[in-house]
Design a protein around this motif. Structure first.
Motif, PDB file in Angstrom:
ATOM      1  N   MET A 249       5.366  -6.940  -4.771  1.00 13.13           N
ATOM      2  CA  MET A 249       6.517  -6.000  -5.120  1.00 13.13           C
ATOM      3  C   MET A 249       7.214  -5.116  -4.782  1.00 13.13           C
ATOM      4  O   MET A 249       8.068  -4.840  -5.359  1.00 13.13           O
ATOM      5  CB  MET A 249       5.148  -5.466  -6.138  1.00 13.13           C
ATOM      6  N   SER A 250       7.041  -4.914  -3.232  1.00 10.26           N
ATOM      7  CA  SER A 250       7.489  -3.813  -3.324  1.00 10.26           C
ATOM      8  C   SER A 250       9.271  -4.111  -2.122  1.00 10.26           C
ATOM      9  O   SER A 250      10.001  -3.699  -2.251  1.00 10.26           O
ATOM     10  CB  SER A 250       7.087  -3.589  -1.673  1.00 10.26           C
ATOM     11  N   GLY A 251       8.984  -5.746  -2.096  1.00  9.73           N
ATOM     12  CA  GLY A 251      10.673  -6.228  -1.984  1.00  9.73           C
ATOM     13  C   GLY A 251      11.162  -5.895  -2.737  1.00  9.73           C
ATOM     14  O   GLY A 251      12.531  -6.217  -2.477  1.00  9.73           O
ATOM     15  N   ALA A 267      10.757  -0.474   5.402  1.00 13.21           N
ATOM     16  CA  ALA A 267      10.209  -0.826   6.721  1.00 13.21           C
ATOM     17  C   ALA A 267       9.271  -1.832   6.431  1.00 13.21           C
ATOM     18  O   ALA A 267       9.295  -1.472   5.247  1.00 13.21           O
ATOM     19  CB  ALA A 267       9.481   1.217   7.420  1.00 13.21           C
ATOM     20  N   GLU A 268       9.672  -2.543   7.145  1.00  9.86           N
ATOM     21  CA  GLU A 268       8.625  -3.553   7.333  1.00  9.86           C
ATOM     22  C   GLU A 268       8.520  -4.508   8.487  1.00  9.86           C
ATOM     23  O   GLU A 268       8.952  -4.615   9.150  1.00  9.86           O
ATOM     24  CB  GLU A 268       9.228  -4.835   5.885  1.00  9.86           C
ATOM     25  N   VAL A 269       7.061  -4.203   8.413  1.00 13.44           N
ATOM     26  CA  VAL A 269       6.158  -5.327   9.302  1.00 13.44           C
ATOM     27  C   VAL A 269       6.260  -6.427  10.117  1.00 13.44           C
ATOM     28  O   VAL A 269       5.745  -6.548  11.406  1.00 13.44           O
ATOM     29  CB  VAL A 269       5.215  -4.211  10.038  1.00 13.44           C
ATOM     30  N   THR A 336       3.126   0.864   0.909  1.00 14.67           N
ATOM     31  CA  THR A 336       2.410  -0.344   1.451  1.00 14.67           C
ATOM     32  C   THR A 336       1.064  -1.258   0.522  1.00 14.67           C
ATOM     33  O   THR A 336       1.075  -0.613  -0.180  1.00 14.67           O
ATOM     34  CB  THR A 336       1.761   0.044   3.302  1.00 14.67           C
ATOM     35  N   SER A 337      -0.002  -1.413   0.748  1.00 13.22           N
ATOM     36  CA  SER A 337      -0.621  -1.750   0.044  1.00 13.22           C
ATOM     37  C   SER A 337      -1.843  -1.497   0.545  1.00 13.22           C
ATOM     38  O   SER A 337      -2.989  -2.245   0.789  1.00 13.22           O
ATOM     39  CB  SER A 337      -0.842  -3.664  -0.088  1.00 13.22           C
ATOM     40  N   LEU A 338      -1.774  -0.459  -0.180  1.00 13.74           N
ATOM     41  CA  LEU A 338      -3.075   0.749   0.646  1.00 13.74           C
ATOM     42  C   LEU A 338      -4.541   0.307  -0.845  1.00 13.74           C
ATOM     43  O   LEU A 338      -5.255   1.183  -0.169  1.00 13.74           O
ATOM     44  CB  LEU A 338      -2.461   1.306   0.654  1.00 13.74           C
ATOM     45  N   HIS A 339      -3.941  -0.431  -1.338  1.00  9.36           N
ATOM     46  CA  HIS A 339      -5.697  -0.776  -2.519  1.00  9.36           C
ATOM     47  C   HIS A 339      -6.122  -1.547  -1.242  1.00  9.36           C
ATOM     48  O   HIS A 339      -7.517  -1.842  -2.332  1.00  9.36           O
ATOM     49  CB  HIS A 339      -4.569  -1.522  -3.683  1.00  9.36           C
ATOM     50  N   ASN A 340      -5.862  -1.884  -0.591  1.00  9.31           N
ATOM     51  CA  ASN A 340      -6.220  -3.101   0.676  1.00  9.31           C
ATOM     52  C   ASN A 340      -6.182  -2.811   2.165  1.00  9.31           C
ATOM     53  O   ASN A 340      -5.490  -2.974   2.222  1.00  9.31           O
ATOM     54  CB  ASN A 340      -5.446  -4.581  -0.050  1.00  9.31           C
ATOM     55  N   ASP A 394       3.807   8.741  -4.741  1.00  9.30           N
ATOM     56  CA  ASP A 394       2.794   7.457  -4.666  1.00  9.30           C
ATOM     57  C   ASP A 394       3.589   6.465  -5.489  1.00  9.30           C
ATOM     58  O   ASP A 394       3.698   6.839  -7.048  1.00  9.30           O
ATOM     59  CB  ASP A 394       1.668   8.671  -5.128  1.00  9.30           C
ATOM     60  N   TYR A 395       2.747   5.608  -5.076  1.00 10.70           N
ATOM     61  CA  TYR A 395       4.068   4.478  -6.069  1.00 10.70           C
ATOM     62  C   TYR A 395       2.668   4.032  -7.153  1.00 10.70           C
ATOM     63  O   TYR A 395       3.041   2.100  -6.505  1.00 10.70           O
ATOM     64  CB  TYR A 395       4.875   3.791  -5.083  1.00 10.70           C
ATOM     65  N   GLY A 396       2.284   4.207  -6.692  1.00  8.05           N
ATOM     66  CA  GLY A 396       0.581   3.962  -7.413  1.00  8.05           C
ATOM     67  C   GLY A 396      -0.154   2.535  -6.405  1.00  8.05           C
ATOM     68  O   GLY A 396      -0.610   1.563  -6.769  1.00  8.05           O
TER      69      GLY A 396
END
Ligand SMILES: NC(=O)c1ccc[n+]([C@@H]2O[C@H](COP(=O)([O-])OP(=O)(O)OC[C@H]3O[C@@H](n4cnc5c(N)ncnc54)[C@H](O)[C@@H]3O)[C@@H](O)[C@H]2O)c1
Length: 663
Positions: A249-251, A267-269, A336-340, A394-396
């Motif tokens: 999604m972030s892409g 930014a992407e790691v 970032t996927s902070l739901h996880n 905050d992006y959800g």
């Protein structure tokens, strides 16, 4: 064997050869080793029940190895050899068009060009699963190829429970994902019960077969950015948006930034994720050096360039560097996927990508501490920027929630209505400007697979909206303008990845009118069958106190009646399939969300179903938002009642603040 025959056979009676591990593909990280020895035996028993006993001795060591290596049993050996993509509907085997369309949608969610970890059956969000294992996929496709219009397929978290007799008007498939007894809905419960093979995290459109690649989110992100810049009274040209994530999604963020016309730094790691988005043209440039990034951004802002830049590294470093170098950020966010957070959703600063992946498995407690330290550092840097004027939202993705749990300074101590010092994008933008008026991510897929069909539907939808705009009230004129502009630019922006799909924010009336015009075009033979749907992230589909329903302030943001009512209501008003999920977006236990798919074939029957279901599907949410005293929703529901006397919604009375405060 032909493709159709392969689908029809389901799980083969003779086992195919084991599959080689494909290191060129993006794979899911190893999951937490959470099961006890006895629980591992249970997981193996559970996996083997899909197979004839004669295969158990062969499969047992293999599945045991998968469980030990990956933390899950994906049954790689069963992965089909045919190419995975959304074929034209005519290529699928089956007894009804509805079931063939669902096969198409499932294959699209697993397409290597679409899915994040296709071999682990993960579509997006790190853990958004279509199925838990390949046996479930094979069995489901087989059932779909056999089903008639008098049957309904029942899906329990990727597991096909079977075909049950029903009737023509019933949904062909009913999907539940991750529905837990509420007390068993913590992050580690997902780890455990998913490892046991009895539940899955369906995200929103992954486990509901409604993902349409990143364009689904590009539109919403474009709207968010346009309205975000409007909010701070700044032109997008020469404005800077800083964020993170180039995943599923972030892409979409850099592409949306380009459509909006600003400078975007993302930014992407994960180098593979960056390469994918760069090669797809979704981000213009990749920079690995912070000094180079800083000067490139300054130059782009000064020259009012529209450009998107991927920073190949950790987002915390970008926030800190831009503070040090005095690079002024207009809009800031994080995806970032902070739901996880503990299993690969967030990579802490100071560790390499590989180091993090190792540590989250070998020493989960130490990894958790690194994540929390990093979140505190990130929030500190963000706070420095907002003190200079940056508008952060905050992006959800549960950034503020996890940062606050980590002890970061992000709580709002002044405003009792708000928990955090920064709004979520729904509180300030998407909620009051879109959802409360009924605007949400309506979408469709042309099942012929023919790009010309998509072009025709774009044109039809545009004409419908232009006609509607002539008589739309001033309150929604901006929405209509943005959406017309979006659909006009859709072809040029080359948004299709996977199936021939389009997203278009529309309100109840818009969705019904567009769908009616499609149905008419199908009946005249101008286009093939169309699947209608939407993201769960919508007006009515999702109860999520930190995202979709974060602009509800009457306390009901912690209830989930709306999402449940919605999916039940859709199911008896004509949906072809319905789904209800725990988790998705902000995390397991934090949200209940649902959605639908509807196949329209040009018939009168399809017309009846689309009118009945789309009307309910939007107005249910507006009614609830209106009852929560959201002014925009009160306006929208009164307008809807005026147009249709059959709709009678309970309206709120507003209490005088002075009276309450005198208490
Ligand atoms: N706002 C919305 O409309 C919306 C919609 C869908 C999803 N989301 C949420 O956004 C989040 C991202 O979704 P996604 O599908 O892109 O997930 P994803 O896991 O595919 O992508 C997240 C990316 O962030 C990268 N990343 C993690 N930590 C990083 C760090 N510290 N620095 C730089 N990069 C880092 C990961 O490598 C990954 O590629 C999810 O929590 C999701 O629920 C928001």
């Amino acid at each position: 064997m032909t493709f159709k025959e392969e689908i029809q056979q389901g799980i083969p009676t003779e086992l195919p050869s084991p599959k080689q591990y494909d290191s060129l593909i993006n794979h899911a990280p190893k999951r937490k080793d959470i099961l006890s020895v006895d629980e591992k035996k249970l997981a193996l028993r559970n996996a083997l029940r899909y197979f004839d006993v004669k295969h158990h001795a062969t499969l047992l060591p293999e599945f045991k190895n998968e469980l030990e290596t990956n933390g899950r049993i994906y049954m790689y050996r069963l992965r089909p050899d045919y190419k995975m993509y959304a074929r034209p509907i005519s290529e699928y085997p089956g007894k009804c068009e509805q079931a063939k369309a669902i096969q198409l949608m499932i294959q699209n969610n697993l397409d290597y060009a679409v899915a994040q970890h296709p071999q682990e059956l993960i579509t997006y969000g790190g853990n958004g699963a279509v199925f838990q294992n390949w046996a479930q996929y094979l069995l489901t496709m087989k059932y779909l190829s056999q089903m008639t219009e008098e049957q309904t397929l029942v899906m329990y978290s990727g597991h096909p429970q079977g075909l049950f007799p029903s009737h023509k008007d019933a949904p062909r498939v009913v999907v539940t994902n991750g529905m837990m007894i509420p007390n068993y809905s913590k992050q580690d419960d997902w780890e455990k019960f998913n490892a046991l093979g009895v539940t899955q995290y369906g995200q929103m459109t992954a486990g509901s077969y409604m993902y349409i690649g990143p364009q689904g989110i590009v539109h919403g992100t474009t709207i968010t950015l346009l309205n975000g810049f409007r909010k701070i009274n700044k032109a997008t040209k020469g404005g800077l948006f800083v964020t993170s994530g180039l995943g599923g999604m972030s892409g979409a963020q850099p592409k949306a930034g380009n459509i909006a016309g600003c400078v975007t730094v993302c930014a992407e790691v994960n180098k593979k994720a960056t390469e994918t988005r760069h090669s797809q043209g979704w981000v213009d440039e990749v920079i690995s050096d912070l000094d180079e990034l800083s000067s490139r951004v300054k130059e782009a802002i000064a020259n009012k360039k529209t450009v998107s830049i991927a920073y190949d590294g950790n987002v915390v470093d970008v926030w800190e560097k831009f503070d040090k170098d005095n690079v002024y950020i207009d809009l800031g966010s994080d995806q970032t996927s902070l739901h996880n957070p503990w299993a690969g959703g967030y990579y802490p600063v100071g560790l390499t990508y590989v180091e993090s992946n190792e540590m989250m498995v070998s020493n989960p407690e130490a990894f958790k501490a690194e994540v929390q330290k990093s979140l505190v550092r990130q929030a500190e840097a963000i706070n420095k920027h907002t003190a200079k004027g940056t508008y952060f939202f905050d992006y959800g993705n549960a950034f503020l929630l996890e940062a606050s749990r980590a002890g970061a300074d992000v709580l709002d101590t002044k405003n009792p209505m708000r928990e955090f010092r920064y709004p979520s994008y729904v509180q300030d933008i998407m909620g009051p400007m879109c959802f409360d008026y009924g605007f949400g991510p309506f979408r469709w897929v042309c099942t012929s697979g023919n790009p010309e069909d998509l072009q025709k539907t774009d044109k039809i939808a545009c004409e419908v909206l232009e006609e509607m705009k002539k008589t739309s009230p001033p309150e929604i004129q901006q929405q209509m303008t943005d959406n017309i502009q979006w659909i006009k630019g859709a072809q040029e922006n080359k948004l299709v990845v996977g199936s021939q799909a389009r997203i278009l924010y529309a309100d109840a009336e818009g969705r019904m009118k567009i769908a009616t015009a499609f149905n008419d075009a199908i009946s005249k033979g101008k286009i093939g069958l169309v699947v209608l749907g939407r993201d769960h992230h919508d007006v009515s589909g999702t109860d999520s106190p930190y995202r979709e329903t974060s602009n509800i302030y009457d306390g009901s943001q912690f209830t989930a009646d709306m999402a449940i009512q919605n999916v039940i209501g859709d199911s008896f008003r004509g949906a072809t399939w319905v789904s209800i999920h725990n988790g998705g977006g902000v995390g397991w236990g934090e949200v209940i969300n649902g959605g639908f798919g509807m196949v329209i074939d040009g018939s009168k029957d399809a017309q009846r179903r689309l009118e009945s279901m789309l009307y309910w599907d939007v107005n249910n949410g507006i009614a609830r938002r209106s009852w929560a005293r959201n002014n925009e929703a009160v306006f929208a529901i009164k307008r809807a009642m005026k147009k249709n006397p059959m709709l009678q919604v309970t309206l709120p009375n507003f209490v005088d603040d002075e009276l309450i405060n005198k208490m």
